[in-house]
Every structure is written in C-alpha cells, then in structure tokens.
Design a protein around this motif. Structure first.
Motif, PDB file in Angstrom:
ATOM      1  N   ASP A 509       0.814  -1.694  -0.185  1.00  0.00           N
ATOM      2  CA  ASP A 509      -0.029   0.087   0.014  1.00  0.00           C
ATOM      3  C   ASP A 509       0.468   1.283  -0.017  1.00  0.00           C
ATOM      4  N   LEU A 510       1.803   1.155   0.925  1.00  0.00           N
ATOM      5  CA  LEU A 510       2.914   2.467   0.798  1.00  0.00           C
ATOM      6  C   LEU A 510       3.310   2.890  -0.701  1.00  0.00           C
ATOM      7  N   ALA A 511       3.669   1.897  -1.266  1.00  0.00           N
ATOM      8  CA  ALA A 511       4.257   1.875  -3.146  1.00  0.00           C
ATOM      9  C   ALA A 511       3.283   2.211  -3.622  1.00  0.00           C
ATOM     10  N   LYS A 512       2.314   2.111  -3.318  1.00  0.00           N
ATOM     11  CA  LYS A 512       1.430   2.374  -4.552  1.00  0.00           C
ATOM     12  C   LYS A 512       0.504   3.757  -3.866  1.00  0.00           C
ATOM     13  N   ASN A 513       0.571   4.033  -2.761  1.00  0.00           N
ATOM     14  CA  ASN A 513       0.702   5.066  -2.519  1.00  0.00           C
ATOM     15  C   ASN A 513       2.703   6.700  -2.984  1.00  0.00           C
ATOM     16  N   LEU A 514       3.295   5.794  -2.797  1.00  0.00           N
ATOM     17  CA  LEU A 514       4.475   6.513  -3.623  1.00  0.00           C
ATOM     18  C   LEU A 514       4.430   6.716  -5.473  1.00  0.00           C
ATOM     19  N   ILE A 515       3.510   5.830  -5.412  1.00  0.00           N
ATOM     20  CA  ILE A 515       3.852   6.180  -7.155  1.00  0.00           C
ATOM     21  C   ILE A 515       2.524   6.556  -7.920  1.00  0.00           C
ATOM     22  N   LYS A 516       1.634   6.750  -6.413  1.00  0.00           N
ATOM     23  CA  LYS A 516       0.718   8.108  -7.822  1.00  0.00           C
ATOM     24  C   LYS A 516       1.060   9.623  -6.643  1.00  0.00           C
ATOM     25  N   LEU A 517       1.233   9.394  -5.867  1.00  0.00           N
ATOM     26  CA  LEU A 517       2.187  10.897  -5.096  1.00  0.00           C
ATOM     27  C   LEU A 517       2.927  11.783  -6.384  1.00  0.00           C
ATOM     28  N   SER A 518       4.262  10.648  -7.534  1.00  0.00           N
ATOM     29  CA  SER A 518       4.924  10.844  -7.600  1.00  0.00           C
ATOM     30  C   SER A 518       4.409  11.006  -9.249  1.00  0.00           C
ATOM     31  N   GLY A 519       2.271  11.000  -9.190  1.00  0.00           N
ATOM     32  CA  GLY A 519       2.557  11.790 -10.598  1.00  0.00           C
ATOM     33  C   GLY A 519       2.093  10.370 -11.121  1.00  0.00           C
ATOM     34  N   TYR A 520       2.621   9.284 -11.141  1.00  0.00           N
ATOM     35  CA  TYR A 520       2.451   8.178 -12.250  1.00  0.00           C
ATOM     36  C   TYR A 520       1.402   6.943 -11.428  1.00  0.00           C
ATOM     37  N   THR A 521       0.660   5.949 -12.420  1.00  0.00           N
ATOM     38  CA  THR A 521       0.000   5.229 -12.284  1.00  0.00           C
ATOM     39  C   THR A 521       0.960   3.653 -12.495  1.00  0.00           C
ATOM     40  N   GLU A 522       0.148   2.449 -11.444  1.00  0.00           N
ATOM     41  CA  GLU A 522       0.628   1.459 -11.264  1.00  0.00           C
ATOM     42  C   GLU A 522       0.703   0.783 -13.342  1.00  0.00           C
ATOM     43  N   GLN A 523       0.144   1.493 -13.624  1.00  0.00           N
ATOM     44  CA  GLN A 523       0.342   0.846 -15.458  1.00  0.00           C
ATOM     45  C   GLN A 523       1.513   1.466 -15.555  1.00  0.00           C
ATOM     46  N   GLU A 524       1.645   2.495 -15.409  1.00  0.00           N
ATOM     47  CA  GLU A 524       3.036   2.977 -15.702  1.00  0.00           C
ATOM     48  C   GLU A 524       4.080   2.983 -14.624  1.00  0.00           C
ATOM     49  N   ILE A 525       4.188   2.947 -13.886  1.00  0.00           N
ATOM     50  CA  ILE A 525       5.510   2.453 -12.471  1.00  0.00           C
ATOM     51  C   ILE A 525       4.823   1.079 -11.999  1.00  0.00           C
ATOM     52  N   GLY A 526       5.182   0.085 -12.197  1.00  0.00           N
ATOM     53  CA  GLY A 526       4.850  -1.341 -12.398  1.00  0.00           C
ATOM     54  C   GLY A 526       4.691  -1.784 -10.803  1.00  0.00           C
ATOM     55  N   ILE A 527       4.869  -3.295 -10.109  1.00  0.00           N
ATOM     56  CA  ILE A 527       4.845  -3.034  -8.974  1.00  0.00           C
ATOM     57  C   ILE A 527       5.716  -5.226  -8.745  1.00  0.00           C
ATOM     58  N   HIS A 528       6.885  -4.793  -8.472  1.00  0.00           N
ATOM     59  CA  HIS A 528       7.199  -6.312  -8.577  1.00  0.00           C
ATOM     60  C   HIS A 528       7.121  -7.147  -7.814  1.00  0.00           C
ATOM     61  N   PHE A 529       7.147  -8.230  -7.107  1.00  0.00           N
ATOM     62  CA  PHE A 529       7.149  -8.920  -5.618  1.00  0.00           C
ATOM     63  C   PHE A 529       8.123 -10.155  -5.845  1.00  0.00           C
ATOM     64  N   SER A 530       9.210  -9.817  -5.154  1.00  0.00           N
ATOM     65  CA  SER A 530      10.164 -10.402  -5.239  1.00  0.00           C
ATOM     66  C   SER A 530      10.646 -11.448  -4.685  1.00  0.00           C
ATOM     67  N   GLY A 531       9.995 -12.014  -3.455  1.00  0.00           N
ATOM     68  CA  GLY A 531       9.796 -12.807  -2.390  1.00  0.00           C
ATOM     69  C   GLY A 531      10.136 -11.992  -1.058  1.00  0.00           C
ATOM     70  N   ILE A 532      10.466 -13.408  -0.457  1.00  0.00           N
ATOM     71  CA  ILE A 532      11.303 -12.716   0.807  1.00  0.00           C
ATOM     72  C   ILE A 532      12.500 -12.902   1.565  1.00  0.00           C
ATOM     73  N   ARG A 533      13.271 -12.027   1.757  1.00  0.00           N
ATOM     74  CA  ARG A 533      14.476 -12.062   1.899  1.00  0.00           C
ATOM     75  C   ARG A 533      14.819 -13.006   3.126  1.00  0.00           C
ATOM     76  N   PRO A 534      16.181 -13.486   2.837  1.00  0.00           N
ATOM     77  CA  PRO A 534      16.591 -14.049   3.803  1.00  0.00           C
ATOM     78  C   PRO A 534      16.450 -13.296   4.978  1.00  0.00           C
ATOM     79  N   GLY A 535      15.485 -13.852   6.573  1.00  0.00           N
ATOM     80  CA  GLY A 535      15.909 -13.631   7.924  1.00  0.00           C
ATOM     81  C   GLY A 535      14.562 -12.740   7.972  1.00  0.00           C
ATOM     82  N   GLU A 536      13.402 -11.902   6.680  1.00  0.00           N
ATOM     83  CA  GLU A 536      12.557 -10.965   7.091  1.00  0.00           C
ATOM     84  C   GLU A 536      11.175 -11.900   7.476  1.00  0.00           C
ATOM     85  N   LYS A 537      10.214 -11.287   8.009  1.00  0.00           N
ATOM     86  CA  LYS A 537       9.525 -11.611   8.604  1.00  0.00           C
ATOM     87  C   LYS A 537       7.893 -11.239   7.989  1.00  0.00           C
ATOM     88  N   LEU A 538       7.305 -11.329   7.724  1.00  0.00           N
ATOM     89  CA  LEU A 538       6.166 -11.190   7.279  1.00  0.00           C
ATOM     90  C   LEU A 538       5.426  -9.675   7.516  1.00  0.00           C
TER      91      LEU A 538
END
Length: 604
Positions: A509-538
């Motif tokens: 949600d933070l990523a989506k809001n920042l994209i819109k605040l920067s004047g772009y749409t999610e079609q112009e600036i996509g979101i890529h899910f890279s997977g949880i990195r080592p050591g991270e929790k949900l």
C-alpha cells in the motif's frame, strides 16, 4: 489608486451620497413642499460635515472594502448614526422644527447607498480578476469551510493556473449551496463521479486541521480518480502571508500513515537535558544526526558527536554550529565502537551525563551475508560503549534497538536482542541506568524502504515489494528521536521502551501511494513481488509475550518487563564465532533468543 487619491475619491462620493439621501428622503416625505430651502441646505451640510468627521474617527476611508467583513459594516453604521444624531441636535438649536422622519429615512438610505457603492467597487475588482482563470485547470476543492473559501477566493483572483469550479464537503448543511458562485456539489463518497462528470483536472484538499487518519481516507479516494492532488499549507501561514496559495504541496508519504504524530512531554525532556553533557554514538547517521538536532533544541551544555564516518560527522557538526552558534559546545570524535580502549578513553575524558547509543549495523539482508560483522559491531560494540559508560559514571545510557529484536528471525534482529541483554545485565550491577528503546521502521532513514521506492520510481520502475502481505510499523525520524529523549527522562533502569505506532502498514500500500504521489499510475510504474529475503518476517512485533506490561508510563509509550537470563552464558556462546562459517554463526545467533524465551517460559 494612491492613498490620497483613494481618500479624495471616496470623500467626494460620500458627499454626493449624503446630499442625495437627504434630498430624496425629503421629496418622498413631503412631495408637495419645496425641496431646495435654506433650512434643508443647512441640515444637509451639517449632516455631511458630521459624517466626514465620524468617518475619519472610525477610519472608514482607511478600510480595505474589497475584504470587508461585519466589522466594517458596524463602523459604517456607527458613523452614519452619530452624524444623523449630531445633525438633529444642531437643527434643534437652530429651529424648533426637527425633521425626524426625514433624518430617519436619510439614515437608512445613506447606509444602503454607501454599502452599495463599496460593494459595486468590490464586485468590479473581483470580476476583473476572475477573468484571469477562465482557461485554467478545472479544480475541485475538498472542504468548503474557511480554508476552502479562502483558497477559492485566492485562486479566482490569482494568476496561477488553477480554476476552482466546485467544492466537496461532507457537511450536509453546506451541500447544494454556492460559495463565491462556486457550487458545493456533495460529499467525498461521490468524489469519483464528480471528477468524471465535471471534467476535473486537479484536486485541492483544503482542510488544514484534517487528522492523519481522515487524510489517509480522502487521499485514497483522490488516488482512485487518477488526478493530481495537492494540499494547502496551514491556514495561519496563508492568512499571515508566510505562504501563498501557490505554495500548495503534494501530500508527502509521511502524511499517509493513517495516524497523527506522537506528542511527547517536552518539559520532562528539557529538564533531563538542559545544561548537561551528552554523547551520541553514530552521530552522522540519519537517526543519530536527528537525535543531535533534537537534543540541541533543549539547550545542553555540550554534545559529543561520535562516529566512524568523518564526512557525516563533519556535516552534522557544521549544521549544528550554524544553527546554535556558541550557545552549545560541540566536540567531534572519529572513533569505532569496536575499539574498546578508545571508547574507555573518550568516555573518561568527557564524562557525559547521558550516552545515546545509535551506532549499529541495521540492514537485514546485508547482515545475513556478514553475520560476524553484525556480532562485533552490534553486540561487542554495544558492550564496549556500555562498559565505558559504566566505568565513567554516566547517569543514563540509552541504547537504540529494533522491533526486529522481538522473536528474531534475522542476524540483525538477534544481535540487537543480545545487545539488549548486555545492557539489561549491566543495569543490575551498575549505578548507571541502562535502558533500550525499540524502533519500528523509520521513514526516510538511510537504508529504509522509502528512499529505495522513490529511487525506483525516478528510474521508471518497477517498484520491488517482497510480498503482498508484508506489513511493518512506521515512525518518522523526529518521532523516533523524541522517543529516545523521552525514554531517558522516564528511565528507572532496565526497561525496554516502545513507541505506540498505531496499526502496521502494508508495504504494498505504501508503494502504491508513493507511485500515485509521484504523479504516475500503476500501469506506468509497476510493482514487482520479489519474494521474502533471508531473515525477513511478514510482520513485526513490538514486545515479546513475556515482556508485555499492562501499565504504561506515558499514553503513547509501552514499557516491557525485564526478565532474568545468564549473560555470561550468552557471551560464552558467541565467544568463538569468528572460527565458524557464516551459516553456523547465523544458527547460533538465532538459537540464543529462542533458548532464552524457552527458559523464561519454563520459570513462569
């Protein structure tokens, strides 16, 4: 017009109005009698002179009628009333026959004609100014209160490109009204419909007193429209001229966390810091440097800026000296907290009252790849600074920890939990009060997710998010820094302080809001899910189940219970880690908090 021209113009105009009012009133009251008599001329001349005198007393000609309010109307009524009473009094001395009906009619007609002349002047200026914005961006203003009205008025009379065409307000009493000839079309729930139906280009949020939670909701609705959204500055800044309507800003990312900033007890912080000597490790970092700024605002005697990077220490020293001059002494120490002897020497030389330990390795994936460096810096580095503080008789030692220290799944989190254990153990046998403060994710700090997202957006995307369900607690850098100082003022020794950061926020949600605040749409600036990195929790936690305390020392600060453990056994476990491989080091580090939790549960 100049001041003199304005005075002459309105004096001549009002003179004509006074004579017109009294002669028209006489004609209405006595249609068959002669109008131009000597007695009536004396009365009208007396009324005119009296009015000019009282108009001068009440500064009628010094008032800006284009911004007239009820006060200007009251002053005008007083001036006309006293002028009419004076004329009646003088007529009673000259003649026993006083024209009461004529004077009463004149009083009413004079007020109406003067107000009409002023309003016509104002209407003429507003109409001329209003033509400037006819071709501007069609703008919808959210908020039809004082701020929204002020913004609309300024936009209509300003040369900026925004052209206000409608208001939105949730107050049903304002809906269907017209303000400055601009309709209040409805509430925020129908925002998308209004934007589409009215061909809106721009949205302005004009409610400066809006809470963070409500702003989050309105901003989310604005984002759905795909239109650029701006928010006005504080109304006080607009009215006083400190800022103009043109200075409207885009809503920043820290406006969208869904909660209000945390206010802490500045009085207790000042009494804790004023006139004292403080030492801050990691002073050149984003957190350490802000702590130095916050500390300086409470007038300490001296601040020792200790850090490993010479450029960052030079930068913060220069900034602080420019801001506070000679009022506060600043000393710089380029030193590594892993150098135990150097820590002892620095601490014994300055003998600060308060030590704030902000130096640490905090990047989770990097520490997963460099686990022994995390141990030497976060654990042994903390022990070196804490032991030096103990030996030098420091009054309060505050360690900056992390919410990742709770049930840790990463090397960084484990080393931070072990560092907490080190200072809690020292607190049992030292005259120094040792406490820890757990931070959530700090917005805008170096290595945090926000600068990464903004950089990815600038480069055209995509924005990388590890998992759609990943949530984190967030706090601003000033909040984090004030929490440190507040904790020091409240410290008894051995506590773990945690700021109440409201509900956790989804990273996506933070990523989506920042994209819109920067004047772009999610079609112009996509979101890529890279997977949880080592050591991270949900998700992150603020306190372990065994640490939770029912009472709070401050409405927005939680304090964790201290628990027993054998620090000698903990340190012995990590004593020979330098001889092991990275994966083995990681396993040992993660096992220590788990073993500690099990032993506590067994005791309870």
């Amino acid at each position: 017009m100049s001041k003199q021209q304005r005075l002459v113009y309105f004096s001549i105009l009002d003179t004509f109005i006074v004579f017109a009012a009294i002669y028209i009133s006489t004609l209405f009251m006595f249609p068959s009698s002669p109008v131009f008599t000597a007695q009536l001329f004396i009365l009208s001349t007396t009324l005119m002179v009296s009015y000019l005198v009282f108009a001068s007393i009440y500064k009628i000609y010094q008032r800006a009628w284009e911004y007239a309010s009820a006060e200007e109307v009251v002053m005008l009524v007083k001036s006309v009333t006293f002028a009419v009473l004076t004329a009646a009094l003088i007529q009673s001395f000259i003649s026993s026959d006083v024209y009461y009906r004529v004077l009463a009619s004149t009083w009413m007609m004079q007020i109406l004609m003067i107000l009409a002349s002023r309003y016509s002047f104002r209407l003429y200026k507003d109409r001329n100014k209003g033509t400037l914005n006819k071709e501007g961006k069609r703008t919808l203003i959210i908020g039809a209160g004082m701020a929204g009205t002020y913004v609309a008025k300024q936009l209509k009379s300003n040369t900026c490109e925004l052209n206000p065409v409608a208001f939105i307000d949730d107050d049903p009493l304002k809906q269907a009204l017209h303000i400055l000839n601009i309709p209040v079309v409805g509430g925020v729930e129908h925002l998308e419909e209004y934007v589409q139906d009215m061909d809106i280009d721009n949205i302005v949020i004009a409610i400066p007193s809006l809470s963070k939670k409500k702003l989050f909701e309105i901003q989310a609705a604005c984002h759905k429209t795909g239109k650029e959204t701006q928010m006005i500055p504080m109304i006080e800044d607009l009215v006083t001229g400190k800022l103009a309507v043109d200075d409207m800003k885009k809503v920043e990312f820290h406006d969208l966390l869904g909660r209000d900033p945390v206010d802490l007890d500045t009085h207790s912080m000042k009494s804790f810091i004023q006139g004292e000597v403080l030492l801050v490790t990691g002073s050149g970092g984003s957190i350490g440097s802000e702590i130095c700024r916050q500390v300086s605002s409470f007038d300490p005697a001296a601040v020792i800026l200790l850090g490993h990077g010479e450029n960052s220490i030079y930068t913060i020293e220069r900034e602080l000296k420019e801001s506070y001059g000679d009022r506060i002494q600043y000393f710089t120490e380029i030193a590594d907290i892993k150098d135990r002897e150097r820590m002892m020497k620095v601490m014994s030389h300055y003998r600060p009252k308060v030590v704030i330990h902000a130096a640490a390795h905090k990047h989770v994936p990097l520490m997963e790849r460099n686990p022994f460096e995390a141990v030497t810096n976060n654990v042994y580095g903390t022990k070196n600074v804490a032991d030096a503080a103990d030996a030098s008789g420091v009054d309060t030692f505050i360690m900056i920890s992390s919410d990742k220290a709770v049930n840790p799944t990463s090397v960084m989190g484990s080393t931070k939990r072990i560092a907490e254990m080190v200072v809690q153990d020292l607190n049992k046998k030292s005259s120094t009060r040792f406490v820890a403060v757990r931070f959530g994710n700090v917005l805008g700090s170096r290595g945090s997710v926000i600068p990464l997202f903004l950089d990815q957006i600038r480069k055209g995307g995509p924005v990388t998010v590890t998992d759609p369900e990943m949530t984190r607690y967030f706090m601003t850098i000033p909040e984090a820094s004030r929490l440190v100082l507040q904790s020091g003022a409240l410290a008894q020794g051995g506590e773990v302080f945690v700021l109440d950061m409201g509900e956790p926020v989804k990273i996506v949600d933070l990523a989506k809001n920042l994209i819109k605040l920067s004047g772009y749409t999610e079609q112009e600036i996509g979101i890529h899910f890279s997977g949880i990195r080592p050591g991270e929790k949900l998700y992150e936690e603020l306190l372990n189940d065994n640490e939770i305390k029912e009472t709070q020392v401050h409405p927005r600060i939680h304090v964790g219970n201290t628990v027993d453990f054998d620090i000698k056994l903990v340190l012995k476990t990590i004593e020979n880690l330098s001889m092991k491989e990275d994966e083995e080091i990681r396993e040992v580090l993660l096992s220590i908090p788990r073993q500690y939790s099990k032993s506590v549960a067994a005791v309870q």
